[in-house]
Each structure stands twice: as structure tokens, then as C-alpha cells.
Design a protein around this motif. Structure first.
Motif, PDB file in Angstrom:
ATOM      1  N   ASP A 190      47.070  40.082  43.566  1.00 35.69           N
ATOM      2  CA  ASP A 190      48.426  40.337  44.242  1.00 35.69           C
ATOM      3  C   ASP A 190      48.422  39.642  45.261  1.00 35.69           C
ATOM      4  O   ASP A 190      49.539  39.228  45.746  1.00 35.69           O
ATOM      5  CB  ASP A 190      48.606  41.932  44.357  1.00 35.69           C
ATOM      6  N   ASP A 191      47.286  39.444  45.988  1.00 39.70           N
ATOM      7  CA  ASP A 191      47.504  38.687  47.331  1.00 39.70           C
ATOM      8  C   ASP A 191      47.187  37.199  47.283  1.00 39.70           C
ATOM      9  O   ASP A 191      46.988  36.606  48.133  1.00 39.70           O
ATOM     10  CB  ASP A 191      46.467  39.203  48.500  1.00 39.70           C
ATOM     11  N   GLN A 192      46.577  36.750  46.007  1.00 37.83           N
ATOM     12  CA  GLN A 192      45.879  35.256  45.700  1.00 37.83           C
ATOM     13  C   GLN A 192      44.982  35.308  46.748  1.00 37.83           C
ATOM     14  O   GLN A 192      44.914  34.116  47.426  1.00 37.83           O
ATOM     15  CB  GLN A 192      47.100  34.645  45.967  1.00 37.83           C
ATOM     16  N   ALA A 193      43.923  35.998  46.872  1.00 33.01           N
ATOM     17  CA  ALA A 193      42.887  35.872  47.700  1.00 33.01           C
ATOM     18  C   ALA A 193      41.621  36.234  47.434  1.00 33.01           C
ATOM     19  O   ALA A 193      41.360  37.146  46.207  1.00 33.01           O
ATOM     20  CB  ALA A 193      43.263  37.028  48.800  1.00 33.01           C
ATOM     21  N   LEU A 194      40.594  35.937  47.929  1.00 34.46           N
ATOM     22  CA  LEU A 194      39.092  36.336  47.634  1.00 34.46           C
ATOM     23  C   LEU A 194      38.840  36.899  48.694  1.00 34.46           C
ATOM     24  O   LEU A 194      38.884  36.547  49.928  1.00 34.46           O
ATOM     25  CB  LEU A 194      38.252  35.127  47.178  1.00 34.46           C
ATOM     26  N   ARG A 195      37.996  38.135  48.613  1.00 33.12           N
ATOM     27  CA  ARG A 195      37.502  38.957  49.672  1.00 33.12           C
ATOM     28  C   ARG A 195      36.017  39.413  49.450  1.00 33.12           C
ATOM     29  O   ARG A 195      35.934  39.880  48.340  1.00 33.12           O
ATOM     30  CB  ARG A 195      38.284  40.203  50.131  1.00 33.12           C
ATOM     31  N   ALA A 215      31.932  43.532  36.820  1.00 30.37           N
ATOM     32  CA  ALA A 215      32.204  44.957  36.611  1.00 30.37           C
ATOM     33  C   ALA A 215      33.445  45.490  37.708  1.00 30.37           C
ATOM     34  O   ALA A 215      33.957  46.406  37.336  1.00 30.37           O
ATOM     35  CB  ALA A 215      30.677  45.809  37.142  1.00 30.37           C
ATOM     36  N   GLN A 216      33.349  44.568  38.678  1.00 35.81           N
ATOM     37  CA  GLN A 216      34.703  44.798  39.524  1.00 35.81           C
ATOM     38  C   GLN A 216      36.188  44.852  38.831  1.00 35.81           C
ATOM     39  O   GLN A 216      36.923  45.320  39.153  1.00 35.81           O
ATOM     40  CB  GLN A 216      34.599  43.857  40.640  1.00 35.81           C
ATOM     41  N   TYR A 217      36.014  43.595  37.816  1.00 38.15           N
ATOM     42  CA  TYR A 217      37.186  43.320  37.237  1.00 38.15           C
ATOM     43  C   TYR A 217      37.388  43.891  35.935  1.00 38.15           C
ATOM     44  O   TYR A 217      38.603  43.821  35.512  1.00 38.15           O
ATOM     45  CB  TYR A 217      36.922  41.708  36.781  1.00 38.15           C
ATOM     46  N   LEU A 218      36.397  44.759  35.616  1.00 41.39           N
ATOM     47  CA  LEU A 218      36.656  45.687  34.299  1.00 41.39           C
ATOM     48  C   LEU A 218      36.761  46.977  34.606  1.00 41.39           C
ATOM     49  O   LEU A 218      37.267  47.779  33.745  1.00 41.39           O
ATOM     50  CB  LEU A 218      35.237  45.366  33.371  1.00 41.39           C
ATOM     51  N   GLN A 219      36.896  47.372  35.788  1.00 40.18           N
ATOM     52  CA  GLN A 219      37.399  48.824  36.136  1.00 40.18           C
ATOM     53  C   GLN A 219      38.997  48.822  36.149  1.00 40.18           C
ATOM     54  O   GLN A 219      39.549  47.817  36.001  1.00 40.18           O
ATOM     55  CB  GLN A 219      36.733  49.184  37.556  1.00 40.18           C
ATOM     56  N   SER A 220      39.392  50.097  36.207  1.00 37.91           N
ATOM     57  CA  SER A 220      40.692  50.231  35.888  1.00 37.91           C
ATOM     58  C   SER A 220      41.011  51.135  37.360  1.00 37.91           C
ATOM     59  O   SER A 220      40.478  52.184  37.159  1.00 37.91           O
ATOM     60  CB  SER A 220      40.942  50.922  34.703  1.00 37.91           C
ATOM     61  N   PRO A 221      42.053  50.937  38.085  1.00 35.48           N
ATOM     62  CA  PRO A 221      42.778  49.482  38.126  1.00 35.48           C
ATOM     63  C   PRO A 221      41.835  48.422  38.546  1.00 35.48           C
ATOM     64  O   PRO A 221      41.084  48.736  39.216  1.00 35.48           O
ATOM     65  CB  PRO A 221      43.910  49.739  39.070  1.00 35.48           C
ATOM     66  N   SER A 222      42.169  47.330  38.007  1.00 40.94           N
ATOM     67  CA  SER A 222      41.472  46.020  38.415  1.00 40.94           C
ATOM     68  C   SER A 222      42.097  45.159  39.367  1.00 40.94           C
ATOM     69  O   SER A 222      43.438  44.841  39.169  1.00 40.94           O
ATOM     70  CB  SER A 222      40.959  45.404  37.072  1.00 40.94           C
ATOM     71  N   PRO A 223      41.483  44.537  40.316  1.00 42.83           N
ATOM     72  CA  PRO A 223      42.270  43.709  41.332  1.00 42.83           C
ATOM     73  C   PRO A 223      42.459  42.167  40.575  1.00 42.83           C
ATOM     74  O   PRO A 223      43.345  41.407  40.827  1.00 42.83           O
ATOM     75  CB  PRO A 223      41.370  43.571  42.306  1.00 42.83           C
ATOM     76  N   HIS A 224      41.655  42.024  39.441  1.00 43.73           N
ATOM     77  CA  HIS A 224      41.729  40.920  38.851  1.00 43.73           C
ATOM     78  C   HIS A 224      41.364  41.067  37.281  1.00 43.73           C
ATOM     79  O   HIS A 224      40.004  40.799  36.965  1.00 43.73           O
ATOM     80  CB  HIS A 224      40.719  39.828  39.489  1.00 43.73           C
ATOM     81  N   PRO A 225      42.237  41.533  36.496  1.00 41.67           N
ATOM     82  CA  PRO A 225      41.734  42.038  35.214  1.00 41.67           C
ATOM     83  C   PRO A 225      41.091  41.206  34.255  1.00 41.67           C
ATOM     84  O   PRO A 225      41.720  39.871  34.115  1.00 41.67           O
ATOM     85  CB  PRO A 225      43.174  42.632  34.648  1.00 41.67           C
ATOM     86  N   MET A 246      39.988  31.394  40.528  1.00 43.67           N
ATOM     87  CA  MET A 246      39.583  32.564  41.266  1.00 43.67           C
ATOM     88  C   MET A 246      38.513  33.211  40.772  1.00 43.67           C
ATOM     89  O   MET A 246      37.409  33.708  41.404  1.00 43.67           O
ATOM     90  CB  MET A 246      40.785  33.505  41.515  1.00 43.67           C
ATOM     91  N   THR A 247      38.610  33.382  39.145  1.00 42.13           N
ATOM     92  CA  THR A 247      37.348  33.835  38.562  1.00 42.13           C
ATOM     93  C   THR A 247      35.903  33.171  39.068  1.00 42.13           C
ATOM     94  O   THR A 247      35.214  33.643  39.436  1.00 42.13           O
ATOM     95  CB  THR A 247      37.528  33.921  37.077  1.00 42.13           C
ATOM     96  N   LEU A 248      36.237  31.861  38.747  1.00 40.97           N
ATOM     97  CA  LEU A 248      35.000  31.012  38.875  1.00 40.97           C
ATOM     98  C   LEU A 248      34.582  30.972  40.396  1.00 40.97           C
ATOM     99  O   LEU A 248      33.235  31.047  40.274  1.00 40.97           O
ATOM    100  CB  LEU A 248      35.247  29.468  38.469  1.00 40.97           C
ATOM    101  N   ALA A 249      35.239  31.043  41.275  1.00 41.39           N
ATOM    102  CA  ALA A 249      35.026  30.857  42.460  1.00 41.39           C
ATOM    103  C   ALA A 249      34.263  32.165  42.966  1.00 41.39           C
ATOM    104  O   ALA A 249      33.243  32.118  43.699  1.00 41.39           O
ATOM    105  CB  ALA A 249      36.386  30.610  43.378  1.00 41.39           C
ATOM    106  N   SER A 250      34.782  33.234  42.512  1.00 44.62           N
ATOM    107  CA  SER A 250      34.278  34.332  43.003  1.00 44.62           C
ATOM    108  C   SER A 250      32.894  34.666  42.264  1.00 44.62           C
ATOM    109  O   SER A 250      31.794  35.120  42.796  1.00 44.62           O
ATOM    110  CB  SER A 250      34.959  35.764  42.587  1.00 44.62           C
ATOM    111  N   GLU A 277      39.716  28.440  50.824  1.00 47.16           N
ATOM    112  CA  GLU A 277      41.277  28.266  50.771  1.00 47.16           C
ATOM    113  C   GLU A 277      41.981  29.481  50.355  1.00 47.16           C
ATOM    114  O   GLU A 277      43.143  29.863  50.465  1.00 47.16           O
ATOM    115  CB  GLU A 277      41.582  27.212  49.855  1.00 47.16           C
ATOM    116  N   PHE A 278      41.162  30.455  49.764  1.00 43.47           N
ATOM    117  CA  PHE A 278      41.668  31.877  49.242  1.00 43.47           C
ATOM    118  C   PHE A 278      41.661  33.060  50.279  1.00 43.47           C
ATOM    119  O   PHE A 278      41.758  34.002  50.182  1.00 43.47           O
ATOM    120  CB  PHE A 278      40.898  32.072  48.021  1.00 43.47           C
ATOM    121  N   GLU A 279      40.665  32.679  51.354  1.00 39.47           N
ATOM    122  CA  GLU A 279      40.414  33.757  52.480  1.00 39.47           C
ATOM    123  C   GLU A 279      41.580  33.884  53.268  1.00 39.47           C
ATOM    124  O   GLU A 279      42.219  33.123  53.429  1.00 39.47           O
ATOM    125  CB  GLU A 279      39.090  33.543  52.692  1.00 39.47           C
TER     126      GLU A 279
END
Lengths: 477, 196
Positions: free
Chosen positions: B63-68, B93-103, B142-146, B194-196
Motif C-alpha cells: 500500500d505504501d510501496q515501502a520496505l520497513r 511467514a510475514q507475507y503468508l499471514q492474513s491480512p498480508s502487507p505483501h501477499p 520488493m520481494t527480492l529486496a526484502s 529507495e523504498f525506505e
């Protein structure tokens, strides 16, 4: 009328067959028909269109990859140039004028949505007369060989601890797809088939079948179909396909549990800088409408595919560039499959002044402009060749300047813009300055991706940005 | 002579039986396929033990196009390869939970990791990770960078990372992000900024 038992039986059988087909969901294979052209420089496939039961081709799809100009219309006559030879086609006529001589096309010239279509079989005379070279046409398989480009192979079965079938090719194989099928139609036994499909290689064979006896590897069959060649190996075991580093040998052997191999980075080379400098040409922009064919890219609103958005935007960008006096070519002007590596190869072969890839994707809003991120820039080897994975290194500064200029122009139009360095395929493989532009939807509204006004605004800004930096683009450091 | 209406009725009944049989066979096959697919989503590696650690994980927010950076408590083994794998699985695991910030798609996981040498690592992901990944330059990067940033932060000494999908090389993650090259963690660090 009373139905006889026999008649009733036949009718019942017909109904049962129809019902059975419906129940099983059997449908005819509607795979796209395609024709493949092999030349010494490149190979490419284009869609074959059915028009009133006759196979047709888009002339631009056939000749643009060879460096032909885009067709220009004058009344009902369409003209294009290839190798300083002119081709004239008239809508509704069955004859073309090639190099001032009439040639029979075997059917009428059709014009649809600005595309000029000719009968598929006319491709042979068009190519042979425009290129003035020998052209071989394998008509049932829809494969055209320009010049003596054939790749041949021989197969040898090696019987050791583990049998192995070694295929040796006269030229390195560019692209290989392997598929395995198991047929358990016979009780207590089965047949395994490993099919190697060569879609980009001019593979031919004088022998269509070879028998090797019983066991894991029993026979080899060569076939050609729908613009591709296939080698099918049958036996009673699933086979492992191993391709040599130089691409000239493929070994097939029964699969055994193996440890995970360390992947070797593929060694490919981009055209040399010196080679590029020899071909000084007019500056032009190579526009790449990303995805196409089976590769739909991202999907918006459940049905709008990225490949459609990028093609529309690409056509708009070409128009905007031409209005500014800048020549532009599209890597695809129809819904065709084109591999990422092939896109880079064509751009490098044609010595584009700048490469612009167009994308559409979530999340966010506005437009994102990308230049390459080179993880590991390698130095050119002995000054002759550029490493494929970092061919972009010499143009990176100019790519960043182009991205900066395009982003600036997009901002001037009031759009939300981000300019980023990312490892997006195939930017790293392009020798010329290269950028990618990704259009994002406005919020959650997929309709915004179709907006003609938005496409005009974005295309106009990209064209203005390129016009600004055009002077720096053609100059190599 | 058998009456015509009786013949037609018999034919229709036979046809109905045939069609019903086919439909049942199809449903059975579909159920089997779904069962198998469901089985594929189960963890592909055994759960490992180790000491619970408080680590930092770089999470993508669409939603924010950001990495935190976010804190996470995870059991990490001492062995370097296992530690790397569990760190990456923590990001997944962060992405597979629901709701996910990056499904990500169900079944997305790390199959294994291999060290080529001290500083170069291969990450083998499940097929579902790439096959079901949403397509888009930003989403894929974003996936690869995280993943790479989290790995570099928690497993010292890794400078190059390459991704495989189900044991094989793949050209891109979902049509855009390069999976053929080795990623330099230093370059990814600059990209992530660049995403922070």
C-alpha cells in the motif's frame, strides 16, 4: 416415419459420443499457429492468421525483424523497404511489386487495422526476392530458412554403466524446451517419452526415426510442426536432459537421484562495441511493448492484460516520437511471444539509439521509470566482446540520464513519478542506453489503465524526455 | 416390434447413465488433484530447533510501496545454512499471514539454501513462490529486496545471492525481476534504501 433398430442405434451412438465429448470437456487444441523464420543473425516466430480458410501473415511481423521499414500507405498502395529493395503491395490485388518486378502472391492483399496481410505462402517469394538469397520453405511445418543456416545433428547411444544418448549439433542450440510424458496404456509396462522442442533453432534432419533396441532408451524421432522442430526419445525410464556449456551437445540419460548441482552462470556474449561502431545508422528508439502471446503479464480488473496496455502505449509512443522527428521501431506490433533474451538480441543487432521497455503494474499510482541496477559489472573481455549479463555497463550513465529526463517530463504533466535503479530483465543485456517505464493504476481503478488520455499524456512525456537527451544517446563512451 | 417411444426412452436413460458416470469420474479426479495440491502447500522442510532470537526483518508494504524493518522472534539454529533458511522463512511467514502487507501465493516457501562458498549463497524456493507471485516490476523487486536485505542483516558474510525455483534456474520471478543473475547484497542494500 418409423426408425429401424439399426438407424436408432446409430443415432443413439452419435448422441452418446457428443455427450461424452461434452462431459469430458474435450476440445480441439486451439494452440496458436505460427511460422518461424531462421536467418544467420536471428530466428523469430510470427502468428499465422486464418482469413476465409486461407493462412495469412502480417507483412510487418515477417519483415521488420530483418530491418525493414514500417509500411507506408499511399492511397491503396503500401510500400516498405528492406535492404534498399522496395516492396509494393496493393489492397485487394494478388500481385506484389518487388524490386520493380511483379510477383504472384497466391491470394489477395488484405488490410486490417493498419496492418497489411499477405498469404502465408507468399513469404517464400517475398523473402527470396527482397533478400536475393536462397530461401528454403518447409511448408507443412511452417518453417522458413534464409540462406544456409541449417543446424544438423547426429545421435549416438553410449552403453556404459548407465546408457546415455548423446546428440551432437553442428551449431550451438539457443533455446530448448524439454517435456516428459508417461504412457501407461499397456498393462504391466509403460513408455516414457522425452520431447525436446527447438523453437528458435533451424534444426533439420535427413533421418526421421532411429531405433536403439530395448531398455531405457529405445528410439528417437525427429519431427517438425507449427514453426518448431522436435526430437522425441522413447524408452522405459524418465530421462534427464543435460546440455553442454557450449550448447552443442545434449545428453539424455536415465534419471538418478542426484545432489543439487551448482548452477554455472551462462556465458553469452553481446555484440562487440567495435562491431556496433561499424554500423553507424540513423538514431532510432526501440520500443518494447513488454509481454505478448501466452505471456499476458499482470492482469487488471480480472481481464485487462498488461500485454494489451503496453502495445497500445507503444503505438502511442511511436506516434509521439515520429511527430518530434525521431524514428521509432516496435519490437512487436501484434500479440506475439518474444523471449526476453530475443528482445535484447534484436535491439543490439539493430543498433538502437535507446531502448524503452513499457510495462504496467501494481501497486501504487502514477508512473515509475527504471534504469538498470548492475550487481556485478564485468569488464569487456580483451576489448572485443561485452559480457551478456552486464552489456549495459558502458551505457549505464546515459540510461540514468534518460530515466531522469523522462521522469522530469512526466512530473511536468502532473503525474506521480518514481525513478529507480532495478535489475529488470532485459535491461542488463542491452548495449545501448535502456530504460523501463511502468504505468501504475490510479488507486484501485483498473479503468485508468485503459484511459486514452492517460496513454497520450505518458507517451508524450516519454517522447519529450527522449528528445531532450537524444544528442547524448548515440555516443558511446 | 418394440414401440418407438420405448426405444427412445431406453436410449435416453443409457445416455444419462453414461454422462453421470463421466461427471462422477471428473469430480473424483478434481478432488484428487485438489488433495495433492493441498499437500504441496505443507512445509517442505522439517521444523528445526535452535535458540530463540530477536531479529529485524525487512517487510514490504504494497500500500505504501515501502520496505520497513520490523522485529521478529524466531528460533535460529547455529549452523549458518539452517540459520539463513529460517531467516528467509521468517520473511515469507510475514507475507503468508492474513491480512498480508505483501501477499504471496499459498505454498510459497524456501525449499533449501546452499553455500557455494563462504560468501555466495543459492536460495531454492518452491514453485508456488514464483508461479503464484503477482506480476509487476515493483512487486517482484520488493520481494527480492526484502529477502536479500533480511538475509544480509542476520547472516553475516553473505555478499552474493542467487534464486532458484524448484531446483531450476528461471529467467524472472513473474515476468520482470531478474532471477538469472547473482545479486550483490551491497547493490541490493542501495536499492532497498529507495523504498525506505
Amino acid at each position: 416415419m418409423r426408425w429401424s433398430k439399426q438407424r436408432l442405434g446409430k443415432a443413439g451412438l452419435a448422441v452418446a459420443v457428443v455427450a461424452l465429448c461434452c462431459a469430458l470437456g474435450i476440445s480441439a487444441d486451439t494452440a496458436e499457429h505460427q511460422l518461424t523464420v531462421y536467418t544467420a543473425q536471428s530466428s523469430y516466430s510470427l502468428p499465422v492468421l486464418d482469413r476465409g480458410g486461407k493462412a495469412y501473415l502480417n507483412v510487418a511481423d515477417l519483415l521488420s525483424p530483418l530491418g525493414a521499414s514500417q509500411p507506408h500507405v499511399k492511397g491503396k498502395e503500401w510500400r516498405l523497404e528492406l535492404n534498399k529493395a522496395e516492396l509494393r503491395l496493393t489492397e485487394g490485388k494478388e500481385k506484389a511489386v518487388i524490386r520493380g518486378h511483379q510477383a504472384d502472391l497466391g491470394g489477395k492483399v488484405l488490410v486490417e487495422d493498419g496492418r497489411v496481410l499477405v498469404p502465408m505462402d507468399a513469404a517464400l517469394s517475398l523473402l527470396s526476392q527482397l533478400l536475393k538469397t536462397a530461401v528454403d520453405y518447409h511448408q507443412p511445418a511452417r518453417r522458413i530458412f534464409v540462406g544456409n543456416v541449417f543446424t544438423r545433428f547426429h545421435a549416438e547411444l553410449k552403453n556404459g554403466d548407465q546408457p546415455s544418448l548423446v546428440l551432437t549439433f553442428s551449431q550451438p542450440i539457443k533455446r530448448l524446451d524439454a517435456n516428459h510424458e508417461e504412457d501407461r496404456g499397456v498393462l504391466f509396462t509403460h513408455t516414457d517419452r522425452t520431447t525436446l522442442t527447438f523453437s528458435q533453432d533451424p534444426l533439420v534432419s535427413d533421418v526421421n526415426k532411429q531405433q536403439f533396441g530395448e531398455g531405457a532408451i529405445q528410439s528417437l524421432t525427429f519431427s517438425e510442426e507449427n514453426g518448431a522442430a522436435s526430437i522425441t526419445v522413447t524408452g522405459n525410464s524418465k530421462l534427464q536432459v543435460i546440455r553442454s556449456e557450449d550448447g552443442k551437445t545434449i545428453s539424455l540419460q536415465p534419471q538418478a537421484p542426484v545432489a543439487v548441482a551448482t548452477p554455472e552462470p551462462t556465458q553469452q556474449t553481446a555484440p562487440s562495441v567495435e562491431e556496433g561502431q561499424r554500423h553507424t545508422q540513423e538514431f532510432f528508439v526501440m520500443i518494447d511493448p513488454s509481454h505478448g502471446g501466452y505471456d499476458k503479464g499482470a492482469i487488471f480488473g480480472g481481464k485487462l492484460a498488461e500485454k494489451e496496455i503496453t502495445l497500445r502505449l507503444a503505438r502511442e509512443l511511436r506516434k509521439e516520437l515520429e511527430e518530434r522527428g525521431i524514428a521509432a521501431r516496435l519490437l512487436r506490433d501484434s500479440d506475439i511471444d518474444l523471449a526476453l533474451e530475443r528482445r535484447a538480441e534484436i535491439t543490439n543487432e539493430q543498433h538502437a539509439g535507446i531502448y524503452v521497455a513499457l510495462h504496467a503494474g501494481r501497486p501504487g499510482r502514477g508512473v515509475r521509470v527504471y534504469s538498470s541496477l548492475l550487481s556485478d559489472p564485468q569488464q569487456p573481455l580483451a576489448g572485443r566482446f561485452l559480457p551478456w549479463d552486464s552489456a549495459q555497463s558502458g551505457a549505464l550513465n546515459r540510461s540514468q540520464a534518460a530515466a531522469h529526463a523522462v521522469a522530469g517530463e512526466l512530473r511536468k504533466k502532473g503525474l506521480t513519478v518514481a525513478s529507480l535503479g532495478m535489475p529488470v530483465r532485459p535491461l542488463n543485456n542491452i548495449v545501448a542506453p535502456a530504460i523501463a517505464v511502468e504505468l501504475a493504476p490510479e488507486g484501485d481503478d483498473p479503468q485508468s489503465m485503459e484511459s486514452q488520455k492517460r496513454h497520450n499524456t505518458v507517451a508524450s512525456a516519454i517522447a519529450s524526455g527522449i528528445a531532450q537527451v537524444r544528442g547524448q544517446m548515440g555516443v558511446r563512451p | 416390434m418394440i414401440p418407438r417411444h420405448f426405444q427412445i426412452t431406453v436410449a435416453l436413460v443409457l445416455l444419462a447413465i453414461l454422462v453421470s458416470g463421466m461427471v462422477i469420474i471428473r469430480i473424483t479426479h478434481k478432488e484428487e488433484a485438489m488433495t495433492l495440491r493441498g499437500a504441496d502447500t505443507a512445509p517442505v522442510v522439517p521444523v528445526v530447533g535452535g535458540k530463540q532470537e530477536h531479529i529485524q526483518v525487512l517487510v514490504a508494504y504494497d500500500d505504501d510501496q515501502a520496505l520497513r524493518w520490523r522485529p521478529a522472534d524466531v528460533f535460529l539454529p547455529a549452523e549458518r545454512g539452517m540459520r539463513a533458511r529460517e531467516t528467509l522463512r521468517c520473511v515469507m511467514a510475514q507475507y503468508l499471514q492474513s491480512p498480508s502487507p505483501h501477499p504471496l501465493a499459498k505454498g510459497a516457501d524456501i525449499k533449501d539454501v546452499y553455500f557455494i562458498n563462504d560468501d555466495t549463497m543459492i536460495v531454492d524456493t518452491t514453485a508456488q513462490f514464483a508461479d503464484g507471485h503477482p506480476s509487476g516490476i515493483l512487486l517482484e523487486e520488493m520481494t527480492l529486496a526484502s529477502l536479500i536485505e533480511t538475509l544480509a542483516a542476520n547472516v553475516p558474510g553473505i555478499t552474493k545471492v542467487k534464486f532458484l525455483v524448484d531446483g531450476k534456474e528461471r529467467e524472472t520471478l513473474a515476468g520482470h525481476a531478474d532471477l538469472m543473475s547473482f545479486y550483490q547484497t551491497a547493490a541490493v542494500h542501495e536499492m532497498a534504501k529507495e523504498f525506505e
